[in-house]
Design a protein around this motif. Structure first.
Motif, PDB file in Angstrom:
ATOM      1  N   SER A 138       0.915  -1.169  -0.019  1.00  0.00           N
ATOM      2  CA  SER A 138      -0.026  -0.003  -0.059  1.00  0.00           C
ATOM      3  C   SER A 138       1.049   1.261   0.327  1.00  0.00           C
ATOM      4  O   SER A 138       1.737   1.381   0.796  1.00  0.00           O
ATOM      5  N   GLY A 168      -7.288   5.734   6.579  1.00  0.00           N
ATOM      6  CA  GLY A 168      -7.478   4.950   5.326  1.00  0.00           C
ATOM      7  C   GLY A 168      -6.578   3.871   4.910  1.00  0.00           C
ATOM      8  O   GLY A 168      -6.758   3.046   4.198  1.00  0.00           O
ATOM      9  N   ARG A 169      -5.402   3.767   5.778  1.00  0.00           N
ATOM     10  CA  ARG A 169      -4.519   2.883   5.434  1.00  0.00           C
ATOM     11  C   ARG A 169      -4.956   1.325   5.680  1.00  0.00           C
ATOM     12  O   ARG A 169      -4.989   0.466   4.994  1.00  0.00           O
ATOM     13  N   GLU A 171      -8.100   0.307   6.100  1.00  0.00           N
ATOM     14  CA  GLU A 171      -9.373   0.090   5.423  1.00  0.00           C
ATOM     15  C   GLU A 171      -9.042  -0.090   4.144  1.00  0.00           C
ATOM     16  O   GLU A 171      -9.471  -1.289   3.359  1.00  0.00           O
ATOM     17  N   ARG A 172      -8.218   0.475   3.477  1.00  0.00           N
ATOM     18  CA  ARG A 172      -8.033   0.129   1.904  1.00  0.00           C
ATOM     19  C   ARG A 172      -7.177  -1.021   1.847  1.00  0.00           C
ATOM     20  O   ARG A 172      -7.128  -1.922   0.728  1.00  0.00           O
ATOM     21  N   GLU A 175      -9.284  -3.921   1.851  1.00  0.00           N
ATOM     22  CA  GLU A 175     -10.178  -4.054   0.777  1.00  0.00           C
ATOM     23  C   GLU A 175      -9.088  -4.766  -0.420  1.00  0.00           C
ATOM     24  O   GLU A 175      -9.619  -5.694  -0.898  1.00  0.00           O
ATOM     25  N   TRP A 176      -7.835  -4.310  -0.586  1.00  0.00           N
ATOM     26  CA  TRP A 176      -7.291  -4.703  -1.647  1.00  0.00           C
ATOM     27  C   TRP A 176      -6.724  -6.197  -1.521  1.00  0.00           C
ATOM     28  O   TRP A 176      -6.819  -6.926  -2.246  1.00  0.00           O
TER      29      TRP A 176
END
Length: 232
Positions: A138, A168-169, A171-172, A175-176
């Protein structure tokens, strides 16, 4: 991958008010030398002079400190990457993961680092210096957070630094991994580092009470056992 790699989600001298921190002490200790040769690699920050000087201020009294500079500047000339083969510890700074990987590959840095690690040099890095060793990560190299899939792949899976420290780190990254954009991987918060030996995770350490790290899969987060480092 043969050798020792320590990946910092955050912390170390880069995020300290002054001097070295418990994670930095751990890195020095891993070399087994009383006064090790330590090279700072600031490629991800464009070899920012202020970052390099911060490193020299922190490590100058404890090590034979040097720096690899791939951006030739008026303040510091280009350094031949072969200097990496002379080190006990190579410490990679933060910044742009994408730019770091591109310039390293252009100058043949990965092959030299692999040779150095096989010979006993400890490799370490924070943020972009964490991301680069894994298969993917990320990154904010492109301004908004984005997945990067062309890391060196010396460590398995993907990486996410600053896990709870930056909005956001977490959560994103979750998701990825869940949708297959990134492979399952490892997340570390600021002040936490993952210690790898010969491609296997040996331990997780923190220089701050309550520091956390996780193995992240499509099923979610699994907390990793974290050892709190003593102050010195």
């Amino acid at each position: 991958m043969r050798g020792t790699i320590v990946t910092l989600g955050g912390g170390g001298f880069s995020m300290a008010d002054t001097g070295i921190t418990p994670i930095d002490e751990l890195l020095l200790g891993l070399t087994g030398k009383r006064r090790p040769r330590v090279c700072f690699v600031g490629t991800a920050s464009g070899d920012a002079a202020s970052y390099r000087e911060r490193f020299f201020d922190a490590f100058g009294a404890r090590a034979h400190a040097s720096a690899l500079v791939l951006f030739g500047q008026a303040t510091h000339a280009f350094t031949a990457p072969q200097i990496l083969l002379e080190q006990d510890l190579v410490y990679v700074g933060g910044g742009s993961t994408a730019n770091l990987l591109a310039l390293w590959r252009l100058h043949g840095v990965p092959a030299l680092l692999e040779q150095a690690a096989a010979g006993g040099t400890v490799l370490a890095g924070i943020s972009a210096g964490m991301n680069c060793w894994y298969e993917g990560s990320s990154t904010d190299s492109f301004a908004p957070l984005a997945p990067l899939r062309d890391g060196l792949g010396w460590l398995p899976g993907s990486a996410c630094p600053h896990y709870f420290a930056e909005p956001g780190r977490a959560e994103r990254f979750g998701e990825w991994v869940a949708d297959g954009t990134l492979p399952p991987g490892y997340a570390a918060d600021d002040g936490v580092a993952l210690v790898w030996r010969d491609g296997a995770l040996a331990e997780v350490v923190s220089e701050r009470p309550g520091g956390q790290a996780f193995a992240v899969t499509a099923a979610g987060e699994t907390p990793l056992e974290v050892r709190l480092l003593a102050r010195f």
